[in-house]
Design a protein around this motif. Sequence first.
Motif, mmCIF file in Angstrom:
data_model
loop_
_atom_site.group_PDB
_atom_site.id
_atom_site.type_symbol
_atom_site.label_atom_id
_atom_site.label_comp_id
_atom_site.label_asym_id
_atom_site.label_seq_id
_atom_site.Cartn_x
_atom_site.Cartn_y
_atom_site.Cartn_z
ATOM 1 N N PHE A 68 29.006 10.314 -19.197
ATOM 2 C CA PHE A 68 29.054 10.236 -17.116
ATOM 3 C C PHE A 68 27.992 9.848 -16.998
ATOM 4 O O PHE A 68 26.292 9.707 -18.340
ATOM 5 N N ARG A 69 27.214 8.969 -16.387
ATOM 6 C CA ARG A 69 25.620 9.020 -15.669
ATOM 7 C C ARG A 69 26.192 9.171 -13.867
ATOM 8 O O ARG A 69 27.103 9.664 -13.452
ATOM 9 N N ARG A 70 24.786 9.342 -13.834
ATOM 10 C CA ARG A 70 24.847 9.877 -12.371
ATOM 11 C C ARG A 70 25.393 8.711 -11.118
ATOM 12 O O ARG A 70 26.150 8.922 -10.441
ATOM 13 N N TYR A 71 25.191 7.681 -11.943
ATOM 14 C CA TYR A 71 25.437 6.539 -10.127
ATOM 15 C C TYR A 71 26.357 5.265 -11.711
ATOM 16 O O TYR A 71 25.795 5.339 -13.226
ATOM 17 N N GLU A 141 24.686 11.520 -20.096
ATOM 18 C CA GLU A 141 23.455 10.907 -20.695
ATOM 19 C C GLU A 141 23.131 11.529 -18.990
ATOM 20 O O GLU A 141 23.459 11.451 -18.352
ATOM 21 N N GLU A 142 21.630 11.380 -19.521
ATOM 22 C CA GLU A 142 20.621 11.752 -18.657
ATOM 23 C C GLU A 142 21.003 12.740 -17.014
ATOM 24 O O GLU A 142 20.852 12.639 -15.910
ATOM 25 N N VAL A 168 31.037 18.709 -25.697
ATOM 26 C CA VAL A 168 30.964 17.999 -24.549
ATOM 27 C C VAL A 168 29.311 18.694 -24.283
ATOM 28 O O VAL A 168 28.540 19.018 -25.034
ATOM 29 N N PHE A 169 28.805 17.091 -24.551
ATOM 30 C CA PHE A 169 27.242 16.959 -24.534
ATOM 31 C C PHE A 169 26.511 16.937 -23.353
ATOM 32 O O PHE A 169 26.804 15.481 -22.325
ATOM 33 N N TYR A 170 25.261 17.428 -23.497
ATOM 34 C CA TYR A 170 24.636 17.629 -22.383
ATOM 35 C C TYR A 170 22.859 16.748 -22.729
ATOM 36 O O TYR A 170 22.034 17.099 -23.844
ATOM 37 N N SER A 171 22.407 15.825 -22.118
ATOM 38 C CA SER A 171 21.406 14.907 -22.914
ATOM 39 C C SER A 171 20.410 14.538 -21.790
ATOM 40 O O SER A 171 21.066 14.094 -21.033
ATOM 41 N N VAL A 182 17.827 21.631 -14.714
ATOM 42 C CA VAL A 182 18.550 21.406 -15.498
ATOM 43 C C VAL A 182 17.519 22.606 -16.682
ATOM 44 O O VAL A 182 17.792 22.788 -17.619
ATOM 45 N N ASN A 183 16.278 22.773 -16.242
ATOM 46 C CA ASN A 183 15.328 23.526 -17.441
ATOM 47 C C ASN A 183 15.699 24.779 -17.236
ATOM 48 O O ASN A 183 14.962 25.713 -17.620
#
Length: 425
Positions: A68-71, A141-142, A168-171, A182-183
């Motif tokens: 996934f990306r936001r857009y 991603e992002e 599940v990965f978050y980068s 996100v922080n």
Amino acid sequence: MSQNQVRLTDLIAPAFYPVHIDIKQKLHTYYKLDGGRGSTKSSFISLEIIQGMMRDANEGKLTNAVAFRRYKENLHDSVYEQLIWAIDKLGVAGLWKETQSPLRLTYIPTKQAILFRGADKVKKSKSIKVSKGYIKYLWFEELDEFEGSEKIRSIQQSVVRGGENFTVFYSYNPPKSQRSWVNDQAEFSAPDMLNHHSTYLTVPPEWLGKEFIALAEHLKAVKPEAYRHEYLGEITGTGAEVFRNLTSRTITDEEIKNFDRIRRGLDWGYAADPLHYTVCNYDKTRKRLFVFFEIHVVGMSNRRSAAAVKAENKANKEVIADSAEPKSIADYKEYGVRIRGAKKGPDSVDYGVKWLSEELEEIIIDPDRCPNTWREFYGYELARDANGNFKDGYPDKDNHSIDAVRYALEDDMTRNGWGIGNIRI
């Protein structure tokens, strides 16, 4: 060159070895990988997804992935190309089929697939289907570009289902503001999540090249704070944060039993604005405030909210409320609540917020007991004008819990040796 001839140490930076082992041993489901430029976190994730799907196939499990990306416009030049890079580096290009429209990568021997989606329309996630097996791997991603943790949860609830286990990965590169969702560990965390931070300093220099390192060192010399944010992935702050004395942690029942300076405050609300009732303890000696109970509701009548307050405040200790609603105060008194209006003046908001943010050494908020209090205190920032300069005074929005705490501590605040209740401020 076959996959078996490729050494892991040739592809994954040493900082990620423990994460790789953790994934193989299925110790966590969620992997939150943040870091600065050149930390190779995206390279690591792409390798893990390709290796993982092929390893699953060898074990007779048909697993799939979604990136996934936001857009959706950003998918091709980021996650899609990154996964193709991983396929090439693993020496298995002949086993994978690339499809451009729609974007898709297919493992030819078993027809397992990697799908690519934009998250601009969450409802579309419900239509994601695979012909064989189930979706095991997700990659956001992002992550910081997504709208918030609620959006991420909604996507996961639609996609993560029907299998034995998931990865599940978050980068992302951490935003400057510590107030970014996100922080915020309270806003975005899970018991089953591994947090990992990496920088270019943990990567073999020859992987990055002399030019990359030279640019990093130059920025370090001329703009050290920008270097810390961009290359070290540090949360340096934007300068707009008001409460820099916050601590998010569990406040135990044992601690609460020993509190001896408990204060209660109430900010009125009904329709658009919530009513917020707070209970906190003021440690005057160490200048610490513990916030451990809240009522945060919209659309509740005075009768019902008074009953809720009485249920918590069984000894009927004094509650200090916003004096702007004398009728509500009168209602509460009629319902048996010991309550009085705060002594407010033209500078009371600025003075109260300044006292909380500068006079107190620490404000400790239990995010499980008081999620709305944590959210408002943590997200409270100075407003800027059209030129980016800070406006005078503190903003009067998203501050219901802050107001309630100000009222609760009215008698504890001091100014020129006087209690706030004895002077007009």
